[in-house]
Write a protein that holds these residues in place. Sequence first.
Motif, short mmCIF file in Angstrom:
data_model
loop_
_atom_site.label_atom_id
_atom_site.label_comp_id
_atom_site.label_asym_id
_atom_site.label_seq_id
_atom_site.Cartn_x
_atom_site.Cartn_y
_atom_site.Cartn_z
N VAL A 97 81.01 34.24 51.29
CA VAL A 97 81.82 34.84 52.35
C VAL A 97 83.31 34.59 52.10
O VAL A 97 84.12 35.50 52.21
CB VAL A 97 81.42 34.29 53.74
N VAL A 98 83.65 33.36 51.73
CA VAL A 98 85.08 33.04 51.55
C VAL A 98 85.68 33.94 50.48
O VAL A 98 86.74 34.54 50.68
CB VAL A 98 85.28 31.54 51.24
N SER A 99 85.00 34.11 49.36
CA SER A 99 85.60 34.96 48.33
C SER A 99 85.41 36.45 48.64
O SER A 99 86.34 37.24 48.44
CB SER A 99 85.13 34.62 46.92
N GLY A 100 84.24 36.84 49.17
CA GLY A 100 84.00 38.27 49.46
C GLY A 100 84.92 38.78 50.56
O GLY A 100 85.57 39.83 50.40
N LEU A 101 85.01 38.04 51.66
CA LEU A 101 85.89 38.44 52.76
C LEU A 101 87.35 38.37 52.31
O LEU A 101 88.15 39.27 52.59
CB LEU A 101 85.65 37.53 53.98
N GLY A 102 87.69 37.30 51.60
CA GLY A 102 89.06 37.13 51.13
C GLY A 102 89.50 38.31 50.26
O GLY A 102 90.58 38.89 50.46
N LYS A 103 88.66 38.69 49.31
CA LYS A 103 89.02 39.80 48.41
C LYS A 103 89.14 41.11 49.18
O LYS A 103 90.04 41.92 48.94
CB LYS A 103 87.97 39.94 47.29
N ALA A 104 88.22 41.33 50.14
CA ALA A 104 88.25 42.58 50.91
C ALA A 104 89.52 42.65 51.77
O ALA A 104 90.15 43.69 51.89
CB ALA A 104 87.00 42.70 51.78
N LEU A 105 89.93 41.51 52.34
CA LEU A 105 91.16 41.51 53.16
C LEU A 105 92.39 41.71 52.27
O LEU A 105 93.34 42.38 52.66
CB LEU A 105 91.28 40.18 53.92
N GLN A 106 92.33 41.17 51.07
CA GLN A 106 93.44 41.36 50.13
C GLN A 106 93.55 42.85 49.75
O GLN A 106 94.66 43.39 49.70
CB GLN A 106 93.16 40.52 48.88
N ASN A 113 77.61 39.72 57.30
CA ASN A 113 78.26 39.53 56.00
C ASN A 113 78.07 40.75 55.12
O ASN A 113 77.09 41.49 55.27
CB ASN A 113 77.63 38.35 55.25
N GLY A 114 78.96 40.92 54.17
CA GLY A 114 78.76 41.94 53.14
C GLY A 114 78.28 41.26 51.87
O GLY A 114 78.07 40.05 51.83
N ILE A 115 78.07 42.07 50.82
CA ILE A 115 77.81 41.47 49.50
C ILE A 115 78.91 41.95 48.56
O ILE A 115 79.57 42.96 48.81
CB ILE A 115 76.42 41.82 48.92
N ASP A 116 79.09 41.19 47.49
CA ASP A 116 80.13 41.53 46.52
C ASP A 116 79.58 42.64 45.60
O ASP A 116 78.78 42.39 44.71
CB ASP A 116 80.46 40.26 45.72
N ASN A 117 80.04 43.85 45.85
CA ASN A 117 79.49 45.00 45.12
C ASN A 117 79.85 45.03 43.64
O ASN A 117 79.24 45.76 42.88
CB ASN A 117 80.00 46.31 45.76
N SER A 153 82.64 45.07 57.02
CA SER A 153 82.66 43.79 57.73
C SER A 153 84.08 43.25 57.81
O SER A 153 84.49 42.69 58.84
CB SER A 153 81.78 42.77 57.02
N ALA A 154 84.84 43.40 56.71
CA ALA A 154 86.21 42.88 56.69
C ALA A 154 87.06 43.59 57.75
O ALA A 154 87.94 42.98 58.36
CB ALA A 154 86.83 43.04 55.30
N SER A 155 86.78 44.88 58.00
CA SER A 155 87.54 45.60 59.03
C SER A 155 87.31 44.98 60.40
O SER A 155 88.21 44.96 61.25
CB SER A 155 87.12 47.07 59.12
N GLN A 156 86.09 44.48 60.61
CA GLN A 156 85.81 43.86 61.92
C GLN A 156 86.58 42.54 62.08
O GLN A 156 87.12 42.26 63.15
CB GLN A 156 84.32 43.63 62.09
N TYR A 157 86.64 41.76 61.01
CA TYR A 157 87.46 40.54 61.07
C TYR A 157 88.93 40.91 61.28
O TYR A 157 89.64 40.27 62.07
CB TYR A 157 87.33 39.72 59.77
N GLU A 158 89.37 41.95 60.56
CA GLU A 158 90.76 42.40 60.67
C GLU A 158 91.10 42.75 62.12
O GLU A 158 92.14 42.35 62.65
CB GLU A 158 90.88 43.65 59.78
N ASP A 159 90.18 43.47 62.79
CA ASP A 159 90.43 43.84 64.19
C ASP A 159 90.55 42.59 65.07
O ASP A 159 91.44 42.51 65.92
CB ASP A 159 89.28 44.70 64.74
#
Length: 508
Positions: free
Chosen positions: A31-40, A262-266, A486-492
């Motif tokens: 999650v830390v790397s997947g969410l982090g990369k998506a937010l980046q 959570n998402g997965i790292d595609n 999922s990252a969009s939901q955290y972003e909101d």
Amino acid sequence: LTSSRTSQGLYVIHIAAEMAPVAKVGGLGDVVSGLGKALQRKQHLVEVILPKYDCMQYDRIQSLKALDVVVQSYFDGQLFKNKVWSGIIEGLPVYFIEPLHPAKFFWRGQFYGEHDDFKRFSYFSRAALEFLLQAGKKPDIIHCHDWQTAFVAPLYWDIYTPKGLNSARIAFTCHNFEYQGTTPTSELTSCGLDVHQLNRPDRMQDNLSQHLVNSVKGGIVFSNIVTTVSPTYAQEVRTPEGGRGLHITLNAHSRKFFGILNGIDNEAWDPARDAFLRFQYNANDLHGKAENKDALRKQLKLSSIDANMPLVGCITRLVPQKGVHLIRHAIYRTLELGGQFLLLGSSPVPNIEREFEGIASNFRNHPHIRMILKYDEILSHSIYAASDMFIVPSLFEPCGLTQMIAMRYGSIPIARKTGGLNDSVFDVDDDMVPLQFRNGFTFLTPDEKGVNSALDRAISYYKKNPEWWQHLVQKAMNVDFSWDSSASQYEDLYENSVSRARAANLAQ
Ligand code: ADP
């Protein structure tokens, strides 16, 4: 509250005990790397702070160097120096805290499981905030994870806001409520928190034992945003059975509590580009999947006389949460139904390990069963690709990644309806679910009958209707489990919290 935004994006700092692929024990690291990369990718500035463990995969860290600063941080009545390192992991900037403390907190050859874990991680939480303060960083969001860094929330408001580290809203994600970080109250003082203030039923006192404090509870009470890793699990933990004592606290704070799948790292999990596979493939051309199945059967000396014999896969930590007795049952049942079973599992629990070693040795040269009792990342890719079905009979499952990875590789999940499994696997025969979302087989009761009700149907459909099955495989492979949504939901959540704080500040 002061703003530090240099562009339109937010400045988000994750403080965590794990980050894939360098320091991964479970889903938290992903999650830390997947969410982090998506937010980046969404133009936010994302940084991560980790302990500098001796046992990290250093070859996956780029540009690692020691910074020219020494951060002094408080612990047990004294100040200790910390060396801070910087590096890049999968494109994300990461700071590593190396405590120059005689107990060598992160020099232990393992991530968790030490007698002083509470001390080690409360020390780290404080040192991470001290670094942010001394470096003059002005994040919009500080996001902490699980009990190991939940201390960040009370420390931030009690100690660091008065010192001037005050730009941020605090987000806290609990990845599994089984682990709450409880300890005798006196231990909380080590990192400088005030036990008299915090050892109260509405603050950090454990709801089940009054002589303990509970770090996850502190994360819930003192954060602006609290999340867990799927909507169904967020409901389950608000009940007495699911919350393990914290349901009371979660219900009291329900307005700031959300479940985000959570998402997965595609990129890491992509059968069309997976370098670990002998044959790459995609949903429009499944020949490679059949070739991988054939190759893996030969590699593991399973019978490959009947190419159409269904192959059921299972990749898991063998711990009670994962329904080990149901996994054992599924092995025997698959055999009865004329299928093959492939288990890749490692167990930190000695009696479970012994039990599975016993079963594995019974099946040592069996033509249809193979049990590989270790952690093997490369083999896991081959099993996702080779298997036709993938079983996940968890007793509870906060999110679960294996069912999503399996679908991406065209292996149809057979899953218990709980937690994140309930939010990602929808039964092909469930008339309540629109047809386009049905992607697997599910069962509700965690017993042998329950497993049979899903496994029997899966194998029967597979054998009787190959064309229908192929269509199901293609549909499962096309489901979008990427981090983007999922990252969009955290972003909101981040943006709403930041704008509420700004509005409140303007009004003052
Ligand atoms: P948890 O975090 O509870 O272990 P998840 O389903 O969230 O469960 O994540 C499990 C991850 O670990 C997946 O990426 C899975 O492929 C991997 N994994 C689990 N067991 C093994 C194993 N024995 N060998 C290789 N990978 C494994």
